[in-house]
Design a protein around this motif. Structure first.
Motif, PDB file in Angstrom:
ATOM      1  N   ALA A   1     143.148  50.277  36.529  1.00 24.64           N
ATOM      2  CA  ALA A   1     144.684  50.307  36.669  1.00 24.64           C
ATOM      3  C   ALA A   1     145.426  51.362  36.729  1.00 24.64           C
ATOM      4  O   ALA A   1     146.085  51.747  37.527  1.00 24.64           O
ATOM      5  CB  ALA A   1     145.230  49.410  35.367  1.00 24.64           C
ATOM      6  N   LEU A   2     145.003  52.439  35.802  1.00 23.72           N
ATOM      7  CA  LEU A   2     145.325  54.029  36.093  1.00 23.72           C
ATOM      8  C   LEU A   2     145.354  54.398  37.415  1.00 23.72           C
ATOM      9  O   LEU A   2     146.075  55.079  37.940  1.00 23.72           O
ATOM     10  CB  LEU A   2     144.926  54.771  34.994  1.00 23.72           C
ATOM     11  N   LYS A   3     143.858  54.232  38.047  1.00 21.93           N
ATOM     12  CA  LYS A   3     143.746  54.798  39.341  1.00 21.93           C
ATOM     13  C   LYS A   3     144.569  54.001  40.144  1.00 21.93           C
ATOM     14  O   LYS A   3     145.036  54.902  41.277  1.00 21.93           O
ATOM     15  CB  LYS A   3     142.257  54.566  39.587  1.00 21.93           C
ATOM     16  N   MET A   4     144.723  52.907  40.380  1.00 22.13           N
ATOM     17  CA  MET A   4     145.770  52.159  41.267  1.00 22.13           C
ATOM     18  C   MET A   4     147.193  52.411  41.032  1.00 22.13           C
ATOM     19  O   MET A   4     147.836  52.561  42.155  1.00 22.13           O
ATOM     20  CB  MET A   4     145.524  50.628  41.178  1.00 22.13           C
ATOM     21  N   MET A   5     147.449  52.517  39.864  1.00 19.98           N
ATOM     22  CA  MET A   5     148.886  53.178  39.815  1.00 19.98           C
ATOM     23  C   MET A   5     148.905  54.486  40.437  1.00 19.98           C
ATOM     24  O   MET A   5     150.235  54.917  41.081  1.00 19.98           O
ATOM     25  CB  MET A   5     149.233  53.017  38.310  1.00 19.98           C
ATOM     26  N   SER A   6     148.204  55.279  40.182  1.00 22.78           N
ATOM     27  CA  SER A   6     148.109  56.734  40.681  1.00 22.78           C
ATOM     28  C   SER A   6     148.085  56.525  42.213  1.00 22.78           C
ATOM     29  O   SER A   6     148.672  57.351  42.971  1.00 22.78           O
ATOM     30  CB  SER A   6     147.074  57.717  39.943  1.00 22.78           C
ATOM     31  N   PHE A   7     147.214  55.793  42.712  1.00 24.91           N
ATOM     32  CA  PHE A   7     147.320  55.653  44.280  1.00 24.91           C
ATOM     33  C   PHE A   7     148.567  54.960  44.793  1.00 24.91           C
ATOM     34  O   PHE A   7     149.142  55.733  45.693  1.00 24.91           O
ATOM     35  CB  PHE A   7     146.212  54.615  44.468  1.00 24.91           C
ATOM     36  N   GLN A   8     149.323  54.159  44.114  1.00 28.05           N
ATOM     37  CA  GLN A   8     150.451  53.868  44.475  1.00 28.05           C
ATOM     38  C   GLN A   8     151.722  54.950  44.521  1.00 28.05           C
ATOM     39  O   GLN A   8     152.013  54.929  45.500  1.00 28.05           O
ATOM     40  CB  GLN A   8     150.958  52.460  43.594  1.00 28.05           C
ATOM     41  N   ARG A   9     151.539  55.592  43.319  1.00 30.45           N
ATOM     42  CA  ARG A   9     152.620  56.652  43.124  1.00 30.45           C
ATOM     43  C   ARG A   9     152.195  57.804  44.372  1.00 30.45           C
ATOM     44  O   ARG A   9     153.115  58.302  44.784  1.00 30.45           O
ATOM     45  CB  ARG A   9     152.630  57.349  41.903  1.00 30.45           C
ATOM     46  N   GLN A  10     151.181  58.163  44.567  1.00 29.91           N
ATOM     47  CA  GLN A  10     150.895  59.104  45.729  1.00 29.91           C
ATOM     48  C   GLN A  10     151.229  58.653  46.986  1.00 29.91           C
ATOM     49  O   GLN A  10     151.749  59.136  47.970  1.00 29.91           O
ATOM     50  CB  GLN A  10     149.442  59.518  45.754  1.00 29.91           C
ATOM     51  N   LEU A  11     151.000  57.122  47.197  1.00 27.08           N
ATOM     52  CA  LEU A  11     151.490  56.832  48.639  1.00 27.08           C
ATOM     53  C   LEU A  11     152.943  56.651  48.741  1.00 27.08           C
ATOM     54  O   LEU A  11     153.339  57.163  49.798  1.00 27.08           O
ATOM     55  CB  LEU A  11     150.915  55.300  48.666  1.00 27.08           C
ATOM     56  N   VAL A  12     153.792  56.342  47.724  1.00 23.70           N
ATOM     57  CA  VAL A  12     154.852  56.184  47.840  1.00 23.70           C
ATOM     58  C   VAL A  12     155.777  57.653  47.861  1.00 23.70           C
ATOM     59  O   VAL A  12     156.797  57.913  48.725  1.00 23.70           O
ATOM     60  CB  VAL A  12     155.602  55.557  46.429  1.00 23.70           C
TER      61      VAL A  12
ATOM     62  N   VAL B   1     121.700  51.680  33.005  1.00 24.81           N
ATOM     63  CA  VAL B   1     121.790  51.215  34.404  1.00 24.81           C
ATOM     64  C   VAL B   1     123.053  50.742  34.788  1.00 24.81           C
ATOM     65  O   VAL B   1     123.284  50.360  35.854  1.00 24.81           O
ATOM     66  CB  VAL B   1     120.872  50.168  34.543  1.00 24.81           C
ATOM     67  N   HIS B   2     124.065  51.091  33.973  1.00 26.58           N
ATOM     68  CA  HIS B   2     125.477  50.492  34.400  1.00 26.58           C
ATOM     69  C   HIS B   2     126.268  51.377  35.601  1.00 26.58           C
ATOM     70  O   HIS B   2     125.533  52.546  35.900  1.00 26.58           O
ATOM     71  CB  HIS B   2     126.310  50.474  32.982  1.00 26.58           C
ATOM     72  N   ASN B   3     126.987  50.886  36.207  1.00 28.90           N
ATOM     73  CA  ASN B   3     127.830  51.505  37.348  1.00 28.90           C
ATOM     74  C   ASN B   3     128.815  52.348  36.539  1.00 28.90           C
ATOM     75  O   ASN B   3     129.621  52.183  35.738  1.00 28.90           O
ATOM     76  CB  ASN B   3     128.453  50.444  37.986  1.00 28.90           C
ATOM     77  N   THR B   4     128.726  53.637  37.047  1.00 31.34           N
ATOM     78  CA  THR B   4     129.741  54.765  36.339  1.00 31.34           C
ATOM     79  C   THR B   4     130.675  55.139  37.388  1.00 31.34           C
ATOM     80  O   THR B   4     131.458  56.029  37.104  1.00 31.34           O
ATOM     81  CB  THR B   4     128.730  55.995  36.215  1.00 31.34           C
ATOM     82  N   SER B   5     130.764  54.406  38.507  1.00 31.09           N
ATOM     83  CA  SER B   5     131.927  54.841  39.569  1.00 31.09           C
ATOM     84  C   SER B   5     133.472  54.761  38.910  1.00 31.09           C
ATOM     85  O   SER B   5     134.224  55.683  39.430  1.00 31.09           O
ATOM     86  CB  SER B   5     131.874  53.889  40.750  1.00 31.09           C
ATOM     87  N   VAL B   6     133.794  54.023  37.796  1.00 35.01           N
ATOM     88  CA  VAL B   6     134.706  54.076  37.440  1.00 35.01           C
ATOM     89  C   VAL B   6     134.976  54.670  35.872  1.00 35.01           C
ATOM     90  O   VAL B   6     136.067  54.298  35.361  1.00 35.01           O
ATOM     91  CB  VAL B   6     135.955  52.826  37.451  1.00 35.01           C
ATOM     92  N   LEU B   7     133.876  55.244  35.579  1.00 33.90           N
ATOM     93  CA  LEU B   7     134.043  55.593  34.052  1.00 33.90           C
ATOM     94  C   LEU B   7     134.487  56.866  33.913  1.00 33.90           C
ATOM     95  O   LEU B   7     134.025  57.591  33.012  1.00 33.90           O
ATOM     96  CB  LEU B   7     132.561  55.565  33.592  1.00 33.90           C
TER      97      LEU B   7
ATOM     98  N   THR C   1     138.734  60.779  37.209  1.00 37.17           N
ATOM     99  CA  THR C   1     139.123  61.320  38.471  1.00 37.17           C
ATOM    100  C   THR C   1     140.306  60.372  39.088  1.00 37.17           C
ATOM    101  O   THR C   1     140.043  59.506  39.225  1.00 37.17           O
ATOM    102  CB  THR C   1     137.617  61.546  39.483  1.00 37.17           C
ATOM    103  N   GLY C   2     141.279  61.157  39.859  1.00 38.88           N
ATOM    104  CA  GLY C   2     142.287  60.689  40.561  1.00 38.88           C
ATOM    105  C   GLY C   2     143.426  59.892  39.660  1.00 38.88           C
ATOM    106  O   GLY C   2     144.181  59.385  40.319  1.00 38.88           O
ATOM    107  N   ILE C   3     143.268  60.370  38.436  1.00 35.11           N
ATOM    108  CA  ILE C   3     144.410  59.797  37.645  1.00 35.11           C
ATOM    109  C   ILE C   3     145.724  60.748  37.348  1.00 35.11           C
ATOM    110  O   ILE C   3     145.140  61.930  36.987  1.00 35.11           O
ATOM    111  CB  ILE C   3     143.915  59.115  36.390  1.00 35.11           C
TER     112      ILE C   3
END
Length: 168
Positions: free
Chosen positions: A153-164, A3-9, A12-14
């Motif tokens: 953390a990996l997804k947020m670093m990827s987000f930041q690199r894409q944004l920049v 029943v665990h949340n798999t949204s960040v498991l 994708t997006g890294i």
């Protein structure tokens, strides 16, 4: 039945994150739980070739935001400045209101860091009623929060690199 949340498991997006570094600030309290959170994050970071990982132990959860802010300030403009932070702790409810104060302080502290630092701070602090609930979050029915924090953390670093780079 899981029943665990798999949204960040998933991965994708890294992006490939060459040169990325992560600083993990963790507490002394509930060492066996913290060690498993660290092991989970280590697995994910290694899988994604993040080799620059610094780990800093602090006495308790309330001290985490201070340590992160100080680390950022002391490494500003150097090669030691991280691409993200992960905060790990485990606060277990006791018989006094102390639990509520600690949970509120660490939550607000990490939120403030995310609004003031130019890199993400991932909230990997378990706030649970008992040890069983913590274990359920270390590979049990609620997933593995150490792995999930590293993925975040990996997804947020990827987000930041894409944004920049203008790719968002």
């Amino acid at each position: 039945m899981s029943v665990h949340n798999t949204s960040v498991l998933n991965d994708t997006g890294i992006l490939q994150l060459e040169g990325a570094s992560v600083v993990i600030v963790y507490t002394e309290w509930n060492e066996f739980i913290i060690n498993e959170l660290l092991a989970g994050s280590d697995r994910i970071l290694a899988k994604h070739n993040i080799t620059s990982v610094v780990k800093i132990q602090v006495p308790g959860a309330v001290e985490i935001p201070f340590a992160i802010k100080q680390y950022w300030e002391e490494t500003k403009g150097t090669s030691k400045q991280p691409s993200s932070f992960i905060a790990f702790g485990c606060v277990i409810r006791g018989g006094t209101p102390h639990f509520d104060y600690v949970c509120k302080a660490i939550t607000e502290g990490v939120t403030q860091l995310n609004l003031t630092l130019p890199v993400p701070t991932i909230f990997g602090v378990l706030t649970v009623n008992n040890v069983e609930q913590a274990e359920e979050r270390l590979g049990g029915i609620h997933g593995h929060k150490g792995e999930e924090a590293a993925l975040a953390a990996l997804k947020m670093m990827s987000f930041q690199r894409q944004l920049v780079s203008g790719k968002l």
